[in-house]
Write an enzyme that holds these catalytic residues in place. Structure first.
Site, PDB file in Angstrom:
ATOM      1  N   CYS A  80       0.782  -1.260   0.114  1.00 47.37           N
ATOM      2  CA  CYS A  80       0.090  -0.018  -0.006  1.00 47.37           C
ATOM      3  C   CYS A  80       0.850   1.391   0.068  1.00 47.37           C
ATOM      4  CB  CYS A  80      -0.849   0.080   1.142  1.00 47.37           C
ATOM      5  SG  CYS A  80      -2.277   1.076   0.986  1.00 47.37           S
ATOM      6  N   HIS A 190      -3.553  -4.980  -0.054  1.00 48.90           N
ATOM      7  CA  HIS A 190      -2.928  -5.602   1.414  1.00 48.90           C
ATOM      8  C   HIS A 190      -2.894  -6.856   1.269  1.00 48.90           C
ATOM      9  CE1 HIS A 190      -2.833  -2.081   3.833  1.00 48.90           C
ATOM     10  NE2 HIS A 190      -3.802  -1.495   2.948  1.00 48.90           N
ATOM     11  N   GLU A 192      -1.687  -9.250   3.436  1.00 46.44           N
ATOM     12  CA  GLU A 192      -1.980  -9.624   4.882  1.00 46.44           C
ATOM     13  C   GLU A 192      -3.577  -9.488   5.173  1.00 46.44           C
ATOM     14  OE1 GLU A 192      -0.882  -6.494   3.771  1.00 46.44           O
ATOM     15  OE2 GLU A 192      -1.469  -5.250   5.449  1.00 46.44           O
TER      16      GLU A 192
END
Lengths: 215, 264
Positions: A80, A190, A192
């Site tokens: 990001c 993202h 994650e």
């Protein structure tokens, strides 16, 4: 293999750390230049504005640490804001110099189709263009059109299209969602937070890190 | 009752399906119109189950924190965050920037604010300045009052006297990044979302709207989307195993709505 998440004072490092620890025994966060220099690979996370991000890196003397790691061929993953900082320049709240590891700039969304809100928030597909090979990259195990989780108001715009590994469309506009130069990667989304597909990508990044250590 | 979709109905991003976990003490609970709470199970276990089923995000709200003037149990939030790799929004009893920091550090990505924000609207602006719009979700508990809706607090127990439309407009001006719109009248009733409420708010909202309250089946989720919801939140029909997330997403896809299909 030692992966360090660069802590430059912006955003949520914990979710990236939690996910990386699934694939790397020696993963932690650090803002110490010496500790980060000793790492085999770096992750540059971040949520917030480009200017605040660069400021956070500079006051800790970490800009050079990340650049040196890139020059040494160490794997780097920007997430990001962290991906945006890899480029040469940002335009959020006025022009601001970036790390310049991949030539290009960070620009706002152009006017979008009706009903499309900015920030672009939610799940969108990530595609590798036909002319680009995903082999050996962080997307090697990612199926075409896998959905990833995005939250952003600005776009990655690499100067040279060879640095675009994957693209995503939103509101009638197609932009680079993964950029790459050698072992340096930047994801606008993202991983994650992107469920099983995001974890698959991080697992691949960890493998690339392990291979780099062996070489 | 089948949903009637306009031709070529398209949505800019995938419709998010968001299970909502209402926390009370160590348990996830569920009631009807936020009353008569039944224990459903453990927070970590339910979070894991819904993550594995393909939830696009999770909502975890301590529904009695504000009522009892308690702060959130951060250990429970950590136990939920540990299980999932999707965005997590957490709310309940948040009263300061410090509280928000603690919740984010415990693993949340966004916070939902209702009771304290209604008493101190300026707090929304402070929170947005500190953490960014993308982090601040306005949670609205709406009850039908004549022609309009009134905003409630403390898990649908106390009325604020504020008109929902005016309150949401004010909060948008203060920079909130998302709206969690709960119909207290429909919550736990399985009678469908309050589409009038959704249509009213979506007509002017400049940020995503998450619908909650009344989910019955895939058709009811589709109705909420057609009324303007960007995301649908639900609990009862998942908690009591009346359907699964893949079944609901299949039903949305059959109605030409775009959803994320997660792979194993």
């Amino acid at each position: 293999m030692k992966i360090r998440i660069v802590d430059f004072g912006v955003g949520n490092l914990h979710s990236a750390l939690k996910a990386l620890r699934l694939f790397c025994d020696d993963a932690s966060t650090s803002e110490d230049p010496a500790e980060l220099r000793s790492a085999d690979a770096l992750v540059l996370p971040g949520v917030g504005s480009f200017r605040a991000g660069m400021h956070g890196l500079q006051v800790r003397g970490l800009g050079d640490v990340v650049r040196e790691a890139a020059e040494a061929g160490k794997p780097i993953l920007g997430i990001c804001l962290g991906a945006q900082l890899l480029l040469s320049e940002g335009q959020e709240f006025g022009r601001c110099e970036g790390l310049g590891i991949i030539p290009g700039e960070v620009v706002p969304f152009p006017p979008l189709a009706d009903g499309c809100k900015v920030p672009h928030m939610g799940w969108s597909p990530v595609d590798v263009p036909d002319a680009v090979s995903r082999e050996g990259t962080i997307l090697e195990a990612t199926p075409p059109g896998a959905d990833m989780y995005f939250v952003h108001s600005f776009l990655l715009r690499p100067q040279d299209h060879v640095h675009t590994l994957a693209v995503t469309s939103y509101g009638g506009h197609t932009f680079a969602s993964v950029i790459r130069k050698g072992n340096v990667y930047g994801c606008q989304f993202h991983p994650e937070k992107s469920g099983a597909e995001g974890l698959r990508l991080l697992e691949r990044f960890a493998s690339i890190c392990a291979e780099a250590v062996l070489r | 009752m089948a949903s009637v979709l306009p031709l070529l109905y398209t949505v800019p991003v995938k419709i998010r399906v968001i299970p909502r976990l209402d926390i009370k003490g160590p348990n996830i609970v569920k009631g009807v119109r936020m009353e008569g709470l039944r224990v459903v199970g453990s927070p970590a276990m339910l979070a894991r189950t819904y993550y594995e089923q393909g939830a696009d995000e999770l909502l975890a709200l301590d529904i009695v924190a504000s009522l009892y003037g308690r702060s959130l149990d951060l250990d429970i939030i950590r136990s939920i965050a540990q299980e999932v790799f999707i965005p997590l929004t957490v709310g309940g009893g948040i009263q300061s920037l410090h509280d928000i920091s603690h919740v984010l550090r415990a693993g949340a990505d966004k916070v939902a604010l209702n009771t304290f924000a209604l008493r101190n609207p300026a707090f929304l602006q402070e929170a947005v300045r500190e953490f960014g719009s993308q982090c601040i979700v306005l949670s609205v508990e709406a009850k039908r009052r004549g022609e309009g809706w009134e905003a409630y607090t403390e898990g649908g127990r106390e009325h604020s006297g504020r008109d929902v439309v005016e309150w949401v407009k004010e909060a948008l001006g203060l920079g909130v990044g998302e709206i969690l719109l709960t119909s207290v009248d429909r919550d736990g009733t399985k009678t469908g979302y309050d589409v009038d409420l959704l249509r009213t708010i979506a007509s002017f909202a400049t940020v995503p709207v998450i619908a909650h309250g009344g989910a019955r089946d895939a058709a009811s989720l589709a109705d909420a989307v057609v009324a303007g919801a960007d995301a649908v939140s639900l609990s009862w029909i998942l908690h009591f195993k009346e359907c699964t997330i893949p079944q609901l997403k299949e039903g949305l896809a059959e109605r030409s709505l775009s959803v994320r299909r997660s792979s194993p």
